[in-house]
Design a protein around this motif. Structure first.
Motif, PDB file in Angstrom:
ATOM      1  N   TRP A 132      -7.874  -9.019  -3.908  1.00  0.00           N
ATOM      2  CA  TRP A 132      -8.306  -7.939  -4.789  1.00  0.00           C
ATOM      3  C   TRP A 132      -8.676  -6.743  -3.911  1.00  0.00           C
ATOM      4  N   ALA A 133      -8.450  -5.541  -4.408  1.00  0.00           N
ATOM      5  CA  ALA A 133      -8.581  -4.334  -3.596  1.00  0.00           C
ATOM      6  C   ALA A 133      -9.999  -4.058  -3.123  1.00  0.00           C
ATOM      7  N   ASP A 159     -16.144  -3.756   8.944  1.00  0.00           N
ATOM      8  CA  ASP A 159     -17.292  -4.404   8.304  1.00  0.00           C
ATOM      9  C   ASP A 159     -17.758  -3.699   7.032  1.00  0.00           C
ATOM     10  N   ILE A 160     -17.344  -2.444   6.829  1.00  0.00           N
ATOM     11  CA  ILE A 160     -17.838  -1.683   5.682  1.00  0.00           C
ATOM     12  C   ILE A 160     -16.725  -1.093   4.814  1.00  0.00           C
ATOM     13  N   SER A 161     -15.481  -1.339   5.176  1.00  0.00           N
ATOM     14  CA  SER A 161     -14.354  -0.806   4.402  1.00  0.00           C
ATOM     15  C   SER A 161     -13.741  -1.906   3.541  1.00  0.00           C
ATOM     16  N   THR A 162     -12.833  -1.531   2.651  1.00  0.00           N
ATOM     17  CA  THR A 162     -12.151  -2.490   1.784  1.00  0.00           C
ATOM     18  C   THR A 162     -10.646  -2.411   1.992  1.00  0.00           C
ATOM     19  N   VAL A 163      -9.945  -3.458   1.579  1.00  0.00           N
ATOM     20  CA  VAL A 163      -8.496  -3.467   1.770  1.00  0.00           C
ATOM     21  C   VAL A 163      -7.830  -2.374   0.921  1.00  0.00           C
ATOM     22  N   GLY A 164      -8.400  -2.081  -0.238  1.00  0.00           N
ATOM     23  CA  GLY A 164      -7.860  -0.981  -1.047  1.00  0.00           C
ATOM     24  C   GLY A 164      -8.089   0.360  -0.382  1.00  0.00           C
ATOM     25  N   GLY A 165      -9.238   0.515   0.272  1.00  0.00           N
ATOM     26  CA  GLY A 165      -9.519   1.745   1.008  1.00  0.00           C
ATOM     27  C   GLY A 165      -8.565   1.948   2.161  1.00  0.00           C
ATOM     28  N   TRP A 166      -8.124   0.842   2.784  1.00  0.00           N
ATOM     29  CA  TRP A 166      -7.133   0.962   3.867  1.00  0.00           C
ATOM     30  C   TRP A 166      -5.849   1.611   3.339  1.00  0.00           C
ATOM     31  N   LEU A 218      -0.040   4.981  -0.582  1.00  0.00           N
ATOM     32  CA  LEU A 218      -0.500   4.997   0.809  1.00  0.00           C
ATOM     33  C   LEU A 218      -0.905   6.403   1.230  1.00  0.00           C
ATOM     34  N   GLY A 219      -2.155   6.573   1.607  1.00  0.00           N
ATOM     35  CA  GLY A 219      -2.626   7.861   2.112  1.00  0.00           C
ATOM     36  C   GLY A 219      -2.889   8.908   1.062  1.00  0.00           C
ATOM     37  N   THR A 220      -2.836   8.547  -0.221  1.00  0.00           N
ATOM     38  CA  THR A 220      -3.024   9.558  -1.268  1.00  0.00           C
ATOM     39  C   THR A 220      -4.465   9.619  -1.776  1.00  0.00           C
ATOM     40  N   GLU A 221      -5.352   8.866  -1.161  1.00  0.00           N
ATOM     41  CA  GLU A 221      -6.794   8.974  -1.403  1.00  0.00           C
ATOM     42  C   GLU A 221      -7.171   8.871  -2.883  1.00  0.00           C
ATOM     43  N   GLY A 222      -6.493   7.966  -3.575  1.00  0.00           N
ATOM     44  CA  GLY A 222      -6.833   7.695  -4.964  1.00  0.00           C
ATOM     45  C   GLY A 222      -6.425   8.763  -5.950  1.00  0.00           C
ATOM     46  N   THR A 223      -5.501   9.628  -5.586  1.00  0.00           N
ATOM     47  CA  THR A 223      -5.088  10.707  -6.490  1.00  0.00           C
ATOM     48  C   THR A 223      -3.905  10.326  -7.374  1.00  0.00           C
ATOM     49  N   HIS A 224      -3.196   9.252  -7.047  1.00  0.00           N
ATOM     50  CA  HIS A 224      -2.011   8.860  -7.815  1.00  0.00           C
ATOM     51  C   HIS A 224      -2.243   7.631  -8.679  1.00  0.00           C
ATOM     52  N   GLY A 225      -3.212   6.836  -8.330  1.00  0.00           N
ATOM     53  CA  GLY A 225      -3.480   5.611  -9.065  1.00  0.00           C
ATOM     54  C   GLY A 225      -4.557   4.823  -8.355  1.00  0.00           C
ATOM     55  N   VAL A 227      -5.386   1.314  -6.745  1.00  0.00           N
ATOM     56  CA  VAL A 227      -4.838   0.054  -6.256  1.00  0.00           C
ATOM     57  C   VAL A 227      -5.820  -1.067  -6.603  1.00  0.00           C
ATOM     58  N   THR A 228      -5.319  -2.127  -7.207  1.00  0.00           N
ATOM     59  CA  THR A 228      -6.184  -3.231  -7.634  1.00  0.00           C
ATOM     60  C   THR A 228      -5.947  -4.522  -6.855  1.00  0.00           C
ATOM     61  N   LYS A 229      -4.721  -4.730  -6.349  1.00  0.00           N
ATOM     62  CA  LYS A 229      -4.426  -5.900  -5.519  1.00  0.00           C
ATOM     63  C   LYS A 229      -3.506  -5.486  -4.374  1.00  0.00           C
ATOM     64  N   VAL A 230      -3.673  -6.161  -3.227  1.00  0.00           N
ATOM     65  CA  VAL A 230      -2.867  -5.872  -2.049  1.00  0.00           C
ATOM     66  C   VAL A 230      -2.424  -7.177  -1.404  1.00  0.00           C
ATOM     67  N   SER A 231      -1.145  -7.265  -1.055  1.00  0.00           N
ATOM     68  CA  SER A 231      -0.637  -8.409  -0.297  1.00  0.00           C
ATOM     69  C   SER A 231      -0.245  -7.965   1.102  1.00  0.00           C
ATOM     70  N   PHE A 232      -0.615  -8.769   2.094  1.00  0.00           N
ATOM     71  CA  PHE A 232      -0.309  -8.466   3.490  1.00  0.00           C
ATOM     72  C   PHE A 232       0.663  -9.491   4.052  1.00  0.00           C
TER      73      PHE A 232
END
Length: 496
Positions: A132-133, A159-166, A218-225, A227-232
């Motif tokens: 989950w993001a 330690d303080i960021s989230t995978v969605g923030g990445w 990627l890199g749009t800082e939450g302006t396009h949508g 992100v709720t889940k991420v797969s690596f």
């Protein structure tokens, strides 16, 4: 007594916020939070300028509400409701950003993903993990390491960021020279668009089915949508590792050494070249005074680590590199994520920040010189240092740190802005890129046109308008139309 104009404005804002809250609570219920402590906690990210404003008591707006959905379906409901009622929404991950991409305005809603956290699925055969993001970065890494695997992404903020923030900031980690940046690790993602519709990209090692839709987030800082889940796509934990350090007569020699072993095909995960000042500040007693220091960490199969270290040593020595105390690598590994907070420095009267830029190999020495000189010319600046920490076949990044102590504490904000303005202009003049991995936010927004040209900015606005015609998602992050600026020595950009 009649109300003053300010009182009328305050009253109007209060009514607007109340209407927004009423709409949200009536439709969404318990996931809507409006207590003052929560609003304050999600007001902004860790931008140094916001810390300065707080320290000096500037009363910045609070969000109207903080919404904490627990499922993708709830995120969809939030965005459908806000889109229908023209309520702006700002996504919030870990709040670790340092460029001001999160900053509350009157009437906005913060959508926090902290309740959407945890491992969804891990497939060892496919070497994939889905989260989950809102999952904390270190929690995600620990979950993969428990299975003998690793994401390989180690930002200083892990330690303080989230995978969605990445995803939102197009992040780069400290092991990027071998493992790549976040865009090289993301296999697929789920996102909710501004109208509430949900999109899932294809989980495949590669696809040529048109435009890569992951790039819209990627890199749009939450302006396009949102992100709720991420797969690596994962990798196995390394069998062996080895540290190595070299000093050089000049920074340019160190850069030439990196370029030579990168182009020879050697890829240590960690490649960090510190200028002479930063080398002594971080590794006193472990490097030669007055000389830049190259710090390397090799990882992988034992035989590969040994061969790589041997060959890189030979290449470095050909350029005058002198092998130094490798325990500096262990020291870096222990302390790499421990940095004083901006608030601690500000309370001591110090304005400080980091600025990461990048350039091709032929431009990096000039970029280093121009930015260093530009920062040192700002009144009150007492310290400027730099290191390279993410390298590629065609170039590298430079990560500048500055610290200033204006005589008048009231000038802290002006000093901060002057430093950034000087560094950005110098970067543009030197032919570099204004951002390597922290994003644009508000601190770089006015320089985006210099980076991609007027037509580039207009194209971004058209894409944003197509995806988010009501401009409800993190509005205000794209620059207003401006006359093209010309900086001495700058070459015209494509599209400008």
């Amino acid at each position: 007594m009649s109300k003053t104009r300010d009182q009328f404005k305050k009253s109007a804002k209060s009514v607007k916020n109340k209407n927004t809250v009423d709409i949200l609570k009536s439709e969404l219920g318990y996931i809507v939070h409006t207590d003052n402590d929560t609003l304050k906690s999600y007001q902004r990210d860790r931008w140094s300028l916001s810390e300065i404003e707080d320290f000096h008591g500037k009363k910045n707006p609070l969000p109207a509400a903080v919404v904490m959905p627990e499922t993708t379906e709830q995120v969809s409901r939030v965005l459908k409701l806000c889109n229908k009622n023209n309520i702006p929404v700002v996504p919030y991950g870990g709040g670790s950003g340092v460029c001001g991409s999160i900053k509350a305005e009157e009437g906005i809603v913060i959508l926090s993903l902290e309740k959407m956290s945890g491992l969804v699925n891990l497939n060892k055969k496919n070497m994939t993990a889905t989260f989950w993001a809102g999952t904390n970065g270190k929690v995600a890494e620990d979950a993969t390491e428990a299975e003998g695997l690793t994401i390989g992404h180690w930002p200083q903020s892990i330690d303080i960021s989230t995978v969605g923030g990445w995803i939102a900031t197009k992040a780069a980690g400290q092991y990027s020279t071998a493992y790549g940046n976040i865009e090289d690790m993301v296999l697929d993602l789920e996102a909710v668009l501004p109208d509430g519709s949900v999109i899932n990209t294809k989980q495949a090692p590669r696809t040529a089915a048109g435009l890569d839709l992951r790039q819209l987030f990627l890199g749009t800082e939450g302006t396009h949508g949102i992100v709720t889940k991420v797969s690596f796509s994962l990798r196995e934990l390394p069998e062996a590792s080895q540290g190595q350090t070299f000093s050089f007569n000049t920074l340019e020699d160190g850069l030439d050494a990196i370029r030579s072993f990168m182009n020879a095909g050697w890829r240590p995960p960690v490649v960090r070249l510190y200028d002479a000042d930063e080398a002594q500040a971080h590794f006193p007693g472990k490097s030669t005074p007055g000389k830049p220091l190259l710090l390397l960490l090799h990882e992988g199969p034992k035989d590969l680590v040994e061969v790589q270290a041997k060959n890189i040593k030979s290449l470095c020595e050909k350029i005058g590199g002198q092998e130094e105390d490798a325990s500096a690598v262990d020291q870096w590994l222990t302390k790499r994520n421990k940095v004083p907070s901006f608030r601690e420095l500000i309370e001591a009267g110090i304005v400080a920040d980091t600025i990461e830029v990048s350039a091709t190999w032929d431009k990096v020495p000039g970029l280093y010189q121009k930015v260093t000189e530009a920062l040192k010319a700002v009144p009150g600046v007492a310290l400027v240092g730099a290191h390279s920490s993410h390298s590629y076949r065609s170039g590298t990044n430079l990560y500048f740190t500055f610290a200033a102590q204006p005589q008048d504490p009231a000038k802290m904000e002006d000093t901060y802005k002057a430093c950034w303005n000087a560094a950005m202009k110098a970067t543009i003049e030197a032919g570099g890129s204004i951002s390597h991995h922290h994003g644009i936010g508000r601190v770089r927004k006015d320089f985006l046109q210099d980076e991609i040209g007027e037509q580039g900015v207009e194209l971004l606005k058209k894409i944003k308008a197509a995806i988010d015609p009501k401009d409800i998602l993190n509005p205000g992050l794209l620059p207003e139309k401006q006359k093209a600026k010309k900086h001495k020595g700058a070459k015209p950009k494509h599209g400008g």
